[in-house]
Design a protein around this motif. Structure first.
Motif, PDB file in Angstrom:
ATOM      1  N   ILE A 375       0.860  -1.183   0.000  1.00 46.11           N
ATOM      2  CA  ILE A 375       0.000   0.000   0.000  1.00 46.11           C
ATOM      3  C   ILE A 375       0.899   1.237   0.000  1.00 46.11           C
ATOM      4  O   ILE A 375       1.892   1.279   0.725  1.00 46.11           O
ATOM      5  CB  ILE A 375      -0.900   0.053   1.252  1.00 46.11           C
ATOM      6  N   SER A 376       0.561   2.244  -0.805  1.00 43.53           N
ATOM      7  CA  SER A 376       1.284   3.518  -0.739  1.00 43.53           C
ATOM      8  C   SER A 376       0.326   4.665  -0.986  1.00 43.53           C
ATOM      9  O   SER A 376      -0.737   4.498  -1.596  1.00 43.53           O
ATOM     10  CB  SER A 376       2.443   3.566  -1.744  1.00 43.53           C
ATOM     11  N   ILE A 377       0.715   5.845  -0.497  1.00 48.30           N
ATOM     12  CA  ILE A 377      -0.077   7.061  -0.654  1.00 48.30           C
ATOM     13  C   ILE A 377       0.874   8.155  -1.120  1.00 48.30           C
ATOM     14  O   ILE A 377       1.914   8.389  -0.495  1.00 48.30           O
ATOM     15  CB  ILE A 377      -0.756   7.445   0.672  1.00 48.30           C
ATOM     16  N   SER A 378       0.533   8.826  -2.226  1.00 44.05           N
ATOM     17  CA  SER A 378       1.471   9.746  -2.875  1.00 44.05           C
ATOM     18  C   SER A 378       0.828  11.086  -3.168  1.00 44.05           C
ATOM     19  O   SER A 378      -0.372  11.172  -3.433  1.00 44.05           O
ATOM     20  CB  SER A 378       1.966   9.155  -4.205  1.00 44.05           C
ATOM     21  N   THR A 379       1.654  12.151  -3.149  1.00 48.98           N
ATOM     22  CA  THR A 379       1.250  13.450  -3.684  1.00 48.98           C
ATOM     23  C   THR A 379       1.775  13.562  -5.103  1.00 48.98           C
ATOM     24  O   THR A 379       2.953  13.277  -5.366  1.00 48.98           O
ATOM     25  CB  THR A 379       1.786  14.612  -2.830  1.00 48.98           C
ATOM     26  N   ILE A 380       0.912  13.998  -6.015  1.00 46.89           N
ATOM     27  CA  ILE A 380       1.199  13.944  -7.448  1.00 46.89           C
ATOM     28  C   ILE A 380       0.626  15.187  -8.125  1.00 46.89           C
ATOM     29  O   ILE A 380      -0.341  15.773  -7.646  1.00 46.89           O
ATOM     30  CB  ILE A 380       0.582  12.653  -8.050  1.00 46.89           C
ATOM     31  N   ASP A 381       1.226  15.566  -9.234  1.00 50.89           N
ATOM     32  CA  ASP A 381       0.640  16.561 -10.122  1.00 50.89           C
ATOM     33  C   ASP A 381      -0.036  15.794 -11.251  1.00 50.89           C
ATOM     34  O   ASP A 381       0.630  15.071 -11.996  1.00 50.89           O
ATOM     35  CB  ASP A 381       1.729  17.493 -10.669  1.00 50.89           C
ATOM     36  N   MET A 382      -1.352  15.936 -11.394  1.00 54.37           N
ATOM     37  CA  MET A 382      -2.063  15.137 -12.390  1.00 54.37           C
ATOM     38  C   MET A 382      -1.729  15.548 -13.820  1.00 54.37           C
ATOM     39  O   MET A 382      -1.925  14.781 -14.752  1.00 54.37           O
ATOM     40  CB  MET A 382      -3.574  15.241 -12.147  1.00 54.37           C
ATOM     41  N   LEU A 383      -1.189  16.764 -14.009  1.00 57.44           N
ATOM     42  CA  LEU A 383      -0.870  17.219 -15.358  1.00 57.44           C
ATOM     43  C   LEU A 383       0.454  16.629 -15.844  1.00 57.44           C
ATOM     44  O   LEU A 383       1.419  16.513 -15.084  1.00 57.44           O
ATOM     45  CB  LEU A 383      -0.812  18.742 -15.414  1.00 57.44           C
ATOM     46  N   PHE A 384       0.507  16.302 -17.131  1.00 59.05           N
ATOM     47  CA  PHE A 384       1.701  15.747 -17.755  1.00 59.05           C
ATOM     48  C   PHE A 384       2.914  16.647 -17.530  1.00 59.05           C
ATOM     49  O   PHE A 384       2.788  17.855 -17.635  1.00 59.05           O
ATOM     50  CB  PHE A 384       1.426  15.603 -19.262  1.00 59.05           C
ATOM     51  N   PRO A 385       4.099  16.096 -17.186  1.00 56.30           N
ATOM     52  CA  PRO A 385       4.422  14.664 -17.147  1.00 56.30           C
ATOM     53  C   PRO A 385       4.102  13.968 -15.828  1.00 56.30           C
ATOM     54  O   PRO A 385       4.654  12.913 -15.553  1.00 56.30           O
ATOM     55  CB  PRO A 385       5.928  14.649 -17.417  1.00 56.30           C
ATOM     56  N   SER A 386       3.232  14.533 -15.028  1.00 56.11           N
ATOM     57  CA  SER A 386       2.689  13.905 -13.823  1.00 56.11           C
ATOM     58  C   SER A 386       3.760  13.407 -12.860  1.00 56.11           C
ATOM     59  O   SER A 386       3.881  12.206 -12.604  1.00 56.11           O
ATOM     60  CB  SER A 386       1.756  12.756 -14.216  1.00 56.11           C
ATOM     61  N   PRO A 387       4.544  14.318 -12.290  1.00 53.49           N
ATOM     62  CA  PRO A 387       5.569  13.895 -11.327  1.00 53.49           C
ATOM     63  C   PRO A 387       4.954  13.481  -9.992  1.00 53.49           C
ATOM     64  O   PRO A 387       3.913  13.999  -9.583  1.00 53.49           O
ATOM     65  CB  PRO A 387       6.420  15.158 -11.160  1.00 53.49           C
ATOM     66  N   THR A 388       5.601  12.548  -9.332  1.00 50.07           N
ATOM     67  CA  THR A 388       5.260  12.183  -7.959  1.00 50.07           C
ATOM     68  C   THR A 388       6.172  12.983  -7.034  1.00 50.07           C
ATOM     69  O   THR A 388       7.387  12.983  -7.190  1.00 50.07           O
ATOM     70  CB  THR A 388       5.470  10.679  -7.721  1.00 50.07           C
ATOM     71  N   TYR A 389       5.590  13.663  -6.066  1.00 46.98           N
ATOM     72  CA  TYR A 389       6.360  14.545  -5.183  1.00 46.98           C
ATOM     73  C   TYR A 389       6.870  13.798  -3.946  1.00 46.98           C
ATOM     74  O   TYR A 389       8.061  13.675  -3.720  1.00 46.98           O
ATOM     75  CB  TYR A 389       5.508  15.740  -4.758  1.00 46.98           C
ATOM     76  N   GLN A 390       5.949  13.322  -3.142  1.00 46.95           N
ATOM     77  CA  GLN A 390       6.323  12.632  -1.905  1.00 46.95           C
ATOM     78  C   GLN A 390       5.406  11.421  -1.709  1.00 46.95           C
ATOM     79  O   GLN A 390       4.367  11.311  -2.367  1.00 46.95           O
ATOM     80  CB  GLN A 390       6.236  13.577  -0.701  1.00 46.95           C
ATOM     81  N   GLU A 391       5.809  10.551  -0.785  1.00 41.34           N
ATOM     82  CA  GLU A 391       5.052   9.303  -0.638  1.00 41.34           C
ATOM     83  C   GLU A 391       5.335   8.657   0.703  1.00 41.34           C
ATOM     84  O   GLU A 391       6.441   8.790   1.260  1.00 41.34           O
ATOM     85  CB  GLU A 391       5.456   8.355  -1.770  1.00 41.34           C
ATOM     86  N   VAL A 392       4.340   7.965   1.246  1.00 41.18           N
ATOM     87  CA  VAL A 392       4.556   7.032   2.351  1.00 41.18           C
ATOM     88  C   VAL A 392       4.029   5.673   1.910  1.00 41.18           C
ATOM     89  O   VAL A 392       2.990   5.578   1.254  1.00 41.18           O
ATOM     90  CB  VAL A 392       3.857   7.473   3.656  1.00 41.18           C
TER      91      VAL A 392
END
Length: 521
Positions: A375-392
């Motif tokens: 299981i993981s939970i992430s902060t993301i920018d939905m717009l292309f190229p859709s980077p993932t910022y942080q995660e637990v």
């Protein structure tokens, strides 16, 4: 929610790269990807300068623009020995790239085989990685549609034991595997993976894509082996890279030489360089389905693939993982502003703690004792190229709450605060560092990413088990499609299936000057 379709990337990248300043890393790499004249610090493969032109226009385009990705057809008894130019042309890993909504604990190795004929057989020889999950999956090259999957627990070992299904396996004696790639998976070989859809015939000459996925590689699980691990071995789950072989027309196995790192470096640098260009593109409601559902802030996380995704959000379903389901939430930054704070609360499903005998229970092979593999939970920018910022990930949550008195008695309940700036959440007393985790839309790996344009949260579930009691995202997917597809976008319906596992969210607007928080959804 995996990398964009390779065909789309290959056609867009030359145009987009032209917009990037000449001093960027990808421009330098772009000039150095012809393996006939490799840089001095990279090995030169024999035969790279004696290439036979291919009649396909698409192949000629690839060969000119991306020679590391365009393999030659293999030898089928029609001339000299020819094979894909090199194996595992593109790889991604979290410390080097963040795009396409990738999980920050995921590792990918991509093999493109050109013109896979009905008579072809390839073999992937490797060692079981020290990771919580891995699989090898096949896709159509042109559209990224999944064809078949070989999951870790289903692989028959060639030597030793498979720790994903054998409780007696130990880290000091990791087994090896041979996986056979055939056109239709009907040749009776062990661990045989189909790479072409029924109806694809010899004359169609469509490339196939193979993706080797690995989640949560762990050096602790690799203990017992001798020697230090090189970066390349770490990238493969603390073992040597998998070897690719092709069976020639006379029945002999010929090894395909491993690619240099330039394909992966270009691929990753391209996306890093694209971000400052694309971040100026206007945000559209089509990229965030929730903006279409309501003029107000949408109050729930919904199932990805609910039929609401249009435009870009629909295209990111290329090269998806067989074994993963997602919940997501998004909003347009222009509507939310910099003072948005989100509180997520839920109950963490049980997950495995070890891979081998002697490790903490439950182990991966004991699927009856846990709810999901990962299981993981992430902060993301939905717009292309859709980077993932942080995660637990799940283990991060467990480690954090192991220091919180009484957490076990509270049945694995967690709380996570999300904000663009932690100071905003603190100003309105929405964040308690002793009892709540925090995730920001902030550059975790220093990729050079700018502020989010479409703040998004993704809840990822990998390989749920029957022990989940019908409350997994896989069960949600089945239940909502049995009723009507729009139910997949109904937070109340999803909560009815998942119960207290469902990650509930509250969206606040904080006024840092007064310390007053207003509940928006």
């Amino acid at each position: 929610m995996q990398p964009q379709a390779l065909s789309r990337i290959l056609h867009l990248a030359p145009l987009l790269l032209a917009l990037i300043p000449t001093s960027t890393a990808s421009d330098v790499l772009f000039e150095a990807t012809n393996f006939a004249t490799p840089p001095s610090n990279e090995p030169h493969f024999a035969g790279a300068t004696a290439l036979v032109p291919h009649p396909s226009k698409l192949y000629q385009f690839l060969d000119k623009m991306y020679p590391f990705l365009a393999p030659l057809p293999p030898d089928r008894g029609k001339g000299g020995s020819k094979w894909p130019r090199c194996a595992w042309q593109v790889a991604t890993e979290p410390s080097a790239s963040s795009f396409g909504l990738l999980d920050l604990n995921a590792f990918y190795h991509t093999l493109v085989i050109w013109d896979f004929h009905d008579s072809d057989v390839y073999r992937i020889k490797g060692r079981f990685p020290a990771a919580r999950y891995f699989s090898i999956q096949s896709y159509e090259f042109s559209n990224g549609k999944a064809i078949a999957s070989m999951l870790d627990r289903d692989i028959r070992p060639a030597t030793g034991k498979n720790p994903y299904n054998d409780l007696s396996a130990s880290p000091a004696h990791r087994g090896t595997f041979d996986i056979y790639l055939t056109a239709h998976g009907n040749q009776g070989l062990p661990n045989e993976l189909q790479v072409k859809r029924p109806g694809n015939h010899l004359e169609e000459k469509e490339p196939v894509t193979i993706i080797y996925r690995m989640y949560d590689a762990d050096v602790y699980a690799a203990r017992g082996d001798e020697g230090a691990w090189t970066p390349k071995q770490q990238f493969w789950g603390f073992t040597d890279p998998a070897v690719v072989e092709h069976r020639t027309h006379d029945g002999r196995w010929t090894e395909v030489p491993a690619c240099t790192d330039f394909g992966s470096a270009l691929f990753q640098a391209t996306f890093t360089d694209l971000y400052p260009v694309l971040k100026h593109f206007p945000a559209t409601a089509a990229s965030c389905p929730m903006a279409q559902l309501s003029d107000d802030v949408f109050p729930s996380m919904i199932l990805f693939g609910a039929g609401l995704e249009q435009g870009y959000a629909a295209s990111i379903t290329s090269y998806t993982n067989y074994d993963t389901r997602y919940l997501y939430w998004c909003a347009q930054e222009a509507k939310m502003g910099p003072n948005m704070v989100i509180r997520m609360q839920g109950k963490l499903p049980r997950v495995p703690q070890g891979l081998y005998s002697g490790e903490r229970l439950p182990r991966v092979a004991q699927s009856e004792l846990y709810d999901a593999r990962y299981i993981s939970i992430s902060t993301i920018d939905m717009l292309f190229p859709s980077p993932t910022y942080q995660e637990v990930e799940d283990h991060d949550i467990e480690r954090f709450y192991s220091e919180v008195p009484g957490w076990a008695e509270h049945d694995r309940t967690y709380s996570i605060i999300f904000s663009i700036d932690q100071k905003v959440a603190l100003a309105c007393n929405l964040y308690d560092a002793d009892t709540q985790l925090f995730l920001a839309w902030d550059d975790a790996y220093d990729y050079g990413l700018g502020p989010t344009r479409m703040p998004s949260i993704v809840y990822r579930e990998l390989l749920p088990t029957p022990a989940a009691g019908g409350r997994s995202l896989k069960d949600v997917d089945k239940a909502c499609h049995a009723v009507e597809k729009t139910a997949c976008g109904d937070g109340s319906f999803i909560r009815g299936v998942m119960g207290d596992i469902y990650p509930r969210i509250d969206v606040f607007e904080c006024d840092p000057t007064t310390g007053i928080a207003t509940l928006l959804a």
